[in-house]
Design a protein around this motif. Sequence first.
Motif, PDB file in Angstrom:
ATOM      1  N   MET A  21      51.505  88.387 119.500  1.00 58.21           N
ATOM      2  CA  MET A  21      51.420  87.162 120.278  1.00 58.21           C
ATOM      3  C   MET A  21      51.502  87.503 121.761  1.00 58.21           C
ATOM      4  O   MET A  21      52.296  88.307 122.186  1.00 58.21           O
ATOM      5  N   SER A  22      50.704  86.838 122.539  1.00 57.62           N
ATOM      6  CA  SER A  22      50.625  87.034 123.985  1.00 57.62           C
ATOM      7  C   SER A  22      51.761  86.293 124.694  1.00 57.62           C
ATOM      8  O   SER A  22      52.260  85.296 124.197  1.00 57.62           O
ATOM      9  N   ILE A  23      52.139  86.767 125.866  1.00 58.60           N
ATOM     10  CA  ILE A  23      53.156  86.062 126.640  1.00 58.60           C
ATOM     11  C   ILE A  23      52.525  85.270 127.791  1.00 58.60           C
ATOM     12  O   ILE A  23      53.173  84.994 128.797  1.00 58.60           O
ATOM     13  N   THR A  24      51.291  84.833 127.613  1.00 58.81           N
ATOM     14  CA  THR A  24      50.629  84.036 128.643  1.00 58.81           C
ATOM     15  C   THR A  24      51.366  82.717 128.870  1.00 58.81           C
ATOM     16  O   THR A  24      51.962  82.157 127.954  1.00 58.81           O
ATOM     17  N   SER A  25      51.305  82.232 130.089  1.00 59.64           N
ATOM     18  CA  SER A  25      51.871  80.919 130.410  1.00 59.64           C
ATOM     19  C   SER A  25      50.884  79.801 130.110  1.00 59.64           C
ATOM     20  O   SER A  25      51.254  78.629 130.125  1.00 59.64           O
ATOM     21  N   ALA A  26      49.644  80.169 129.814  1.00 63.00           N
ATOM     22  CA  ALA A  26      48.606  79.168 129.603  1.00 63.00           C
ATOM     23  C   ALA A  26      48.894  78.236 128.430  1.00 63.00           C
ATOM     24  O   ALA A  26      48.413  77.108 128.406  1.00 63.00           O
ATOM     25  N   ASN A  27      49.699  78.702 127.459  1.00 64.60           N
ATOM     26  CA  ASN A  27      49.976  77.834 126.306  1.00 64.60           C
ATOM     27  C   ASN A  27      51.390  77.246 126.339  1.00 64.60           C
ATOM     28  O   ASN A  27      51.867  76.718 125.347  1.00 64.60           O
ATOM     29  N   ALA A  28      52.067  77.324 127.482  1.00 65.53           N
ATOM     30  CA  ALA A  28      53.376  76.682 127.631  1.00 65.53           C
ATOM     31  C   ALA A  28      53.182  75.169 127.673  1.00 65.53           C
ATOM     32  O   ALA A  28      52.189  74.672 128.199  1.00 65.53           O
ATOM     33  N   VAL A  29      54.136  74.450 127.101  1.00 61.25           N
ATOM     34  CA  VAL A  29      54.054  72.983 127.078  1.00 61.25           C
ATOM     35  C   VAL A  29      55.287  72.421 127.769  1.00 61.25           C
ATOM     36  O   VAL A  29      56.413  72.636 127.323  1.00 61.25           O
ATOM     37  N   LEU A  30      55.057  71.694 128.855  1.00 62.94           N
ATOM     38  CA  LEU A  30      56.124  71.040 129.603  1.00 62.94           C
ATOM     39  C   LEU A  30      55.996  69.535 129.401  1.00 62.94           C
ATOM     40  O   LEU A  30      54.955  68.949 129.712  1.00 62.94           O
ATOM     41  N   MET A  31      57.045  68.932 128.861  1.00 63.60           N
ATOM     42  CA  MET A  31      57.083  67.488 128.628  1.00 63.60           C
ATOM     43  C   MET A  31      58.204  66.906 129.483  1.00 63.60           C
ATOM     44  O   MET A  31      59.332  67.405 129.447  1.00 63.60           O
ATOM     45  N   LEU A  32      57.885  65.852 130.252  1.00 63.83           N
ATOM     46  CA  LEU A  32      58.883  65.205 131.108  1.00 63.83           C
ATOM     47  C   LEU A  32      58.859  63.701 130.923  1.00 63.83           C
ATOM     48  O   LEU A  32      57.786  63.103 130.758  1.00 63.83           O
ATOM     49  N   GLY A  33      60.030  63.115 130.953  1.00 65.06           N
ATOM     50  CA  GLY A  33      60.167  61.668 130.955  1.00 65.06           C
ATOM     51  C   GLY A  33      61.123  61.265 132.057  1.00 65.06           C
ATOM     52  O   GLY A  33      61.936  62.073 132.517  1.00 65.06           O
ATOM     53  N   VAL A  34      61.005  60.019 132.502  1.00 63.40           N
ATOM     54  CA  VAL A  34      61.893  59.489 133.541  1.00 63.40           C
ATOM     55  C   VAL A  34      62.389  58.136 133.052  1.00 63.40           C
ATOM     56  O   VAL A  34      61.575  57.233 132.798  1.00 63.40           O
ATOM     57  N   ASN A  35      63.697  58.010 132.909  1.00 63.80           N
ATOM     58  CA  ASN A  35      64.275  56.754 132.427  1.00 63.80           C
ATOM     59  C   ASN A  35      63.820  55.577 133.294  1.00 63.80           C
ATOM     60  O   ASN A  35      63.844  55.653 134.513  1.00 63.80           O
ATOM     61  N   ASN A  36      63.367  54.511 132.651  1.00 64.56           N
ATOM     62  CA  ASN A  36      62.898  53.268 133.279  1.00 64.56           C
ATOM     63  C   ASN A  36      61.572  53.403 134.024  1.00 64.56           C
ATOM     64  O   ASN A  36      61.123  52.440 134.636  1.00 64.56           O
ATOM     65  N   VAL A  37      60.958  54.570 134.010  1.00 67.56           N
ATOM     66  CA  VAL A  37      59.638  54.740 134.631  1.00 67.56           C
ATOM     67  C   VAL A  37      58.645  55.248 133.586  1.00 67.56           C
ATOM     68  O   VAL A  37      57.600  54.630 133.358  1.00 67.56           O
ATOM     69  N   PHE A  38      58.945  56.376 132.957  1.00 64.77           N
ATOM     70  CA  PHE A  38      58.164  56.946 131.859  1.00 64.77           C
ATOM     71  C   PHE A  38      59.124  57.196 130.703  1.00 64.77           C
ATOM     72  O   PHE A  38      59.645  58.294 130.547  1.00 64.77           O
ATOM     73  N   SER A  39      59.382  56.158 129.903  1.00 60.29           N
ATOM     74  CA  SER A  39      60.372  56.267 128.824  1.00 60.29           C
ATOM     75  C   SER A  39      59.978  57.284 127.766  1.00 60.29           C
ATOM     76  O   SER A  39      60.830  57.941 127.183  1.00 60.29           O
ATOM     77  N   SER A  40      58.666  57.393 127.482  1.00 58.07           N
ATOM     78  CA  SER A  40      58.242  58.445 126.551  1.00 58.07           C
ATOM     79  C   SER A  40      57.740  59.633 127.351  1.00 58.07           C
ATOM     80  O   SER A  40      57.036  59.475 128.341  1.00 58.07           O
ATOM     81  N   PRO A  41      58.136  60.835 126.930  1.00 55.85           N
ATOM     82  CA  PRO A  41      57.766  62.041 127.676  1.00 55.85           C
ATOM     83  C   PRO A  41      56.251  62.199 127.830  1.00 55.85           C
ATOM     84  O   PRO A  41      55.489  61.885 126.914  1.00 55.85           O
ATOM     85  N   GLN A  42      55.864  62.680 128.986  1.00 59.73           N
ATOM     86  CA  GLN A  42      54.463  62.935 129.317  1.00 59.73           C
ATOM     87  C   GLN A  42      54.252  64.444 129.390  1.00 59.73           C
ATOM     88  O   GLN A  42      55.099  65.164 129.928  1.00 59.73           O
ATOM     89  N   GLN A  43      53.104  64.909 128.877  1.00 63.72           N
ATOM     90  CA  GLN A  43      52.799  66.330 129.003  1.00 63.72           C
ATOM     91  C   GLN A  43      52.262  66.585 130.408  1.00 63.72           C
ATOM     92  O   GLN A  43      51.316  65.930 130.851  1.00 63.72           O
ATOM     93  N   ILE A  44      52.878  67.525 131.092  1.00 66.52           N
ATOM     94  CA  ILE A  44      52.455  67.880 132.450  1.00 66.52           C
ATOM     95  C   ILE A  44      51.335  68.904 132.337  1.00 66.52           C
ATOM     96  O   ILE A  44      51.446  69.896 131.617  1.00 66.52           O
ATOM     97  N   GLN A  45      50.247  68.644 133.043  1.00 65.53           N
ATOM     98  CA  GLN A  45      49.056  69.496 132.956  1.00 65.53           C
ATOM     99  C   GLN A  45      48.485  69.749 134.342  1.00 65.53           C
ATOM    100  O   GLN A  45      48.791  69.042 135.286  1.00 65.53           O
ATOM    101  N   GLY A  46      47.608  70.746 134.416  1.00 65.76           N
ATOM    102  CA  GLY A  46      46.926  71.058 135.669  1.00 65.76           C
ATOM    103  C   GLY A  46      47.767  71.913 136.598  1.00 65.76           C
ATOM    104  O   GLY A  46      47.801  71.684 137.805  1.00 65.76           O
ATOM    105  N   PHE A  47      48.431  72.919 136.034  1.00 64.09           N
ATOM    106  CA  PHE A  47      49.278  73.803 136.833  1.00 64.09           C
ATOM    107  C   PHE A  47      48.449  74.672 137.773  1.00 64.09           C
ATOM    108  O   PHE A  47      47.286  74.951 137.518  1.00 64.09           O
ATOM    109  N   ALA A  48      49.095  75.127 138.841  1.00 65.52           N
ATOM    110  CA  ALA A  48      48.442  76.028 139.790  1.00 65.52           C
ATOM    111  C   ALA A  48      48.144  77.370 139.123  1.00 65.52           C
ATOM    112  O   ALA A  48      48.764  77.745 138.130  1.00 65.52           O
TER     113      ALA A  48
END
Length: 142
Positions: free
Chosen positions: A1-28
């Motif tokens: 298995m490769s250690i590339t960052s390309a397949n990392a998954v970052l999920m973020l939510g913000v209470n009262n703004v984004f209650s369900s986590p959103q996948q963050i995409q389009g990294f530098a």
Amino acid sequence: MSITSANAVLMLGVNNVFSSPQQIQGFATDDAFDTEVQEIGETMMGVDGFLSGGFVYTPVSMGITLMADSPSTNFFDSWANAERVIRDKYTAFGTIFLQGTGRKYAMTKGFLISAPVLPDAKKVLQPRKFTIRWERVLPAPV
């Protein structure tokens, strides 16, 4: 298995703004996300030459760098704008899954600390780096 960052998954939510986590995409290209080294101890040398130390809690600062055209910049812009409206802070939560290592991390009680208002304009529009300060970032069961 490769250690590339390309397949990392970052999920973020913000209470009262984004209650369900959103996948963050389009990294530098060379800078998706990073965390600062966490200081977990404090030491003090006595005048008699004996060192004392203790455990201390410290927050974890995380930088998330997105391309200028990333759809996820809307997530951060919405979060920052919501805080401007209420003149208060919302807290975030999230997870990171690093497929290359098979490890997952849980992030709790995060505050948006810095958010550039727009990308720098050079030959091409530059990435934007957002900073979240977390209360905890801990390994989580996969």
